[in-house]
Enzyme design. Sequence first.
Site, PDB file in Angstrom:
ATOM      1  N   CYS A   1      24.212 -41.385 -26.398  1.00 53.38           N
ATOM      2  CA  CYS A   1      23.312 -40.276 -26.732  1.00 53.38           C
ATOM      3  C   CYS A   1      22.765 -39.698 -25.381  1.00 53.38           C
ATOM      4  O   CYS A   1      22.421 -40.654 -24.432  1.00 53.38           O
ATOM      5  CB  CYS A   1      22.201 -40.535 -27.569  1.00 53.38           C
ATOM      6  SG  CYS A   1      21.327 -39.162 -27.935  1.00 53.38           S
TER       7      CYS A   1
ATOM      8  N   TYR B   1      13.343 -35.180 -31.327  1.00 55.90           N
ATOM      9  CA  TYR B   1      13.520 -35.536 -32.558  1.00 55.90           C
ATOM     10  C   TYR B   1      12.666 -36.240 -33.471  1.00 55.90           C
ATOM     11  O   TYR B   1      12.578 -35.785 -34.987  1.00 55.90           O
ATOM     12  CB  TYR B   1      14.738 -36.342 -32.839  1.00 55.90           C
ATOM     13  CG  TYR B   1      16.124 -35.586 -32.397  1.00 55.90           C
ATOM     14  CD1 TYR B   1      16.965 -34.583 -33.113  1.00 55.90           C
ATOM     15  CD2 TYR B   1      16.548 -35.896 -31.247  1.00 55.90           C
ATOM     16  CE1 TYR B   1      18.010 -34.109 -32.731  1.00 55.90           C
ATOM     17  CE2 TYR B   1      17.582 -35.243 -30.443  1.00 55.90           C
ATOM     18  CZ  TYR B   1      18.339 -34.261 -31.236  1.00 55.90           C
ATOM     19  OH  TYR B   1      19.431 -33.612 -30.840  1.00 55.90           O
TER      20      TYR B   1
ATOM     21  N   HIS C   1      18.112 -40.849 -32.226  1.00 61.20           N
ATOM     22  CA  HIS C   1      17.297 -39.424 -32.413  1.00 61.20           C
ATOM     23  C   HIS C   1      16.178 -39.746 -33.325  1.00 61.20           C
ATOM     24  O   HIS C   1      15.530 -38.989 -34.154  1.00 61.20           O
ATOM     25  CB  HIS C   1      18.222 -38.453 -33.521  1.00 61.20           C
ATOM     26  CG  HIS C   1      19.166 -37.863 -32.600  1.00 61.20           C
ATOM     27  ND1 HIS C   1      20.147 -36.776 -33.156  1.00 61.20           N
ATOM     28  CD2 HIS C   1      19.690 -37.965 -31.296  1.00 61.20           C
ATOM     29  CE1 HIS C   1      20.897 -36.482 -32.131  1.00 61.20           C
ATOM     30  NE2 HIS C   1      20.919 -37.022 -30.901  1.00 61.20           N
TER      31      HIS C   1
ATOM     32  N   ARG D   1      27.780 -26.448 -39.003  1.00 60.45           N
ATOM     33  CA  ARG D   1      26.610 -26.794 -38.701  1.00 60.45           C
ATOM     34  C   ARG D   1      25.848 -25.903 -39.124  1.00 60.45           C
ATOM     35  O   ARG D   1      24.395 -26.149 -39.551  1.00 60.45           O
ATOM     36  CB  ARG D   1      26.646 -26.919 -37.108  1.00 60.45           C
ATOM     37  CG  ARG D   1      25.397 -27.013 -36.382  1.00 60.45           C
ATOM     38  CD  ARG D   1      25.344 -26.997 -35.058  1.00 60.45           C
ATOM     39  NE  ARG D   1      24.173 -27.276 -34.313  1.00 60.45           N
ATOM     40  CZ  ARG D   1      23.915 -27.476 -33.126  1.00 60.45           C
ATOM     41  NH1 ARG D   1      24.885 -27.361 -32.043  1.00 60.45           N
ATOM     42  NH2 ARG D   1      22.600 -27.386 -32.330  1.00 60.45           N
TER      43      ARG D   1
ATOM     44  N   ASN E   1      27.820 -36.919 -33.636  1.00 62.25           N
ATOM     45  CA  ASN E   1      26.411 -37.105 -34.240  1.00 62.25           C
ATOM     46  C   ASN E   1      27.083 -37.058 -35.887  1.00 62.25           C
ATOM     47  O   ASN E   1      28.307 -36.677 -36.163  1.00 62.25           O
ATOM     48  CB  ASN E   1      25.603 -36.016 -33.989  1.00 62.25           C
ATOM     49  CG  ASN E   1      24.735 -36.151 -33.012  1.00 62.25           C
ATOM     50  OD1 ASN E   1      24.419 -37.235 -32.495  1.00 62.25           O
ATOM     51  ND2 ASN E   1      24.752 -35.145 -32.074  1.00 62.25           N
TER      52      ASN E   1
END
Length: 421
Positions: A164, A244, A194, A90, A144
Amino acid sequence: MKLAVVGGGSTYTPELIDGFARLRDTLPIEELVLVDPAADRLDLVGGLARRIFAKQDHAGRITTTTDIDAGVADADAVLLQLRVGGQAARNQDETWPLECGCVGQETTGAGGLAKALRTVPVVLDIAERVRRANPDAWIIDFTNPVGIVTRALLQAGHKAVGLCNVAIGFQRKFARLLDVNPSEVHLDHVGLNHLTWELGVRLGGPDGENVLPKLLAEHGDAIADDLHMPRQIIDRLGVVPSYYLRYFYSHDEVVRELGTKPSRAAEVAAMEKELLAMYGDPTLDTKPELLAKRGGAFYSEAAVDLAASLLGNGGSPVQVVNTRNNGTLPFLPDDAVIEVQARVGHEGATPLAVPALDPLYAGLIANVTAYEDLALEAALRGGRDRVFKALLAHPLIGQYEYAEGLTDRLIAHNREHLAWA
């Protein structure tokens, strides 16, 4: 009822456990299996999970295993919350795109594509194991990028619904601002995972009074602050975009901001180290307050509600989920995965009707869906050219020079996770 959580060694799992314990009447779990390859983390998380159940007098049995096949055997539902490559991967997703002047983020842009390429093959392998163990088991995907992963699962014929926490977060926030019970708040929540907007906030049900104008007039500053967006853009749109959308509406500003501070992954990694130390304390039998800063607020409530509905044990009849479009948004293919209100039951999720969308929203949804088509193709079939095309199609990239540079960086940073590289 047996549930399995793949990725059960996550530091966020105690939030899920706390929800299972509190909401046992909605979802009466008899056996819960936490599955994770990281045995050390799994022991710590599993120990705390058992203490939370005991503290709240939950009679369910919690077991742990590193063996996926053993963990999902006879499960009625399997919740996926894995992170291939961990926080280290990440951290890369959030940093190398900045070298090309593009947003570094784990679920959108180039970083989101990297995560999809790492994740889709792993999730599909797990799903096949679930299907062999119990063809009737539901898969709830919280991994995700949820939209792409859920689409991969559905295209492969699995019984899957994506989840989500953005929508339930808005529901709880708006309920506090309106001083009403969250169950009274229903959202006109539309878009892709998102990439969503709250076009209306209704009281009493999906057809209730729309109080969004009142919310914006009386609480616009607070809402804008939470989104890290100017109040002006919220007022001009007359809707509430998800956080987002900031990556799209303020891309260059966000890139400059991200270049001046540590990545979110670095912050979470430090938090996880502290949390794991807490979990090792044999006297701890509640989720620690620090967990609230980890992200994923209200995830447990959403997961319980969805699992209960899919397994025919109650649950809210209408929930915001990620599911197949099937004509709901007529400008998208039927097999696209959208995030909208849907009727949920033991047969799955059926989207509610959505009014015709303003081109401002429909255009961006269509663009990102086209990117997701190409991203899934790259995840399933591999190849540098497919990665390049997906990056070129993404509205946050869209330039040949950027796409070339990002393709090279993505492959270099993810080679160990890409079988074709």
